[in-house]
Design a protein around this motif. Structure first.
Motif, short mmCIF file in Angstrom:
data_model
loop_
_atom_site.label_atom_id
_atom_site.label_comp_id
_atom_site.label_asym_id
_atom_site.label_seq_id
_atom_site.Cartn_x
_atom_site.Cartn_y
_atom_site.Cartn_z
N LYS A 60 -3.69 -4.70 1.77
CA LYS A 60 -5.33 -4.75 1.73
C LYS A 60 -5.76 -5.86 2.60
N GLN A 65 -6.39 -1.31 3.05
CA GLN A 65 -6.27 -0.17 2.33
C GLN A 65 -5.19 -0.52 1.29
N THR A 66 -5.23 0.35 0.29
CA THR A 66 -4.11 0.00 -0.80
C THR A 66 -2.78 0.75 -0.31
N GLU A 69 -3.33 4.46 -0.53
CA GLU A 69 -4.02 4.87 0.56
C GLU A 69 -3.33 5.16 1.73
N ASP A 73 -2.44 8.46 3.77
CA ASP A 73 -3.02 8.72 5.30
C ASP A 73 -1.69 9.04 6.16
#
Length: 139
Positions: A60, A65-66, A69, A73
């Motif tokens: 993060k 982003q986690t 995520e 992606d």
């Protein structure tokens, strides 16, 4: 001897990864492997060698982003590539990329690319997906 599996070290990183700690850069790179992508978050945590909380905080801080995520992606990028280079069924592509439900795949794909996987495939340049490419599905 021929080495099978992910590389010992990732290739030169791009600017987005320049400030990542080495352990995270390696875990992010290794997650691009199809099997790792299919396994998902559990594999990412395993590859990182740190706790899930530490992975989450560090990712993060560096990428905004986690871990979920990030994994999604990677899966979506792989799915988009397969949609434009194969004739595999969309459901097969979703499953092969690690999505457990087709509805979730469709929702994330539409959020990311602004269109359905089918529409994306139909609008893709044909030079990328020649008619003779392997696979059973229709474009």
């Amino acid at each position: 001897p021929i080495r099978v599996g992910p590389p010992l070290r990732p290739p030169p990183h791009d600017e987005d990864e320049a400030d990542l700690p080495a352990w995270l850069r390696l875990a992010c790179w290794t997650m691009r492997d199809e099997d790792s992508m299919r396994i998902g978050l559990a594999r990412f945590i395993e590859l990182s060698g740190v706790s899930s909380a530490h992975l989450s905080r560090t990712l993060k801080a560096h990428r905004g982003q986690t871990p979920t995520e990030f994994v999604n992606d990677l899966r979506l990028e792989q799915a988009a590539l397969l949609l434009t280079t194969t004739r595999e069924e969309i459901g097969e592509i979703a499953t092969n990329c690690g999505f457990r439900t087709l509805g979730y795949f469709y929702r994330l794909f539409r959020e990311r690319y602004g269109q359905s996987p089918r529409a994306y495939r139909l609008r893709a340049p044909r030079a990328i997906a020649p008619l003779g490419s392997p696979g059973r599905g229709r474009p």
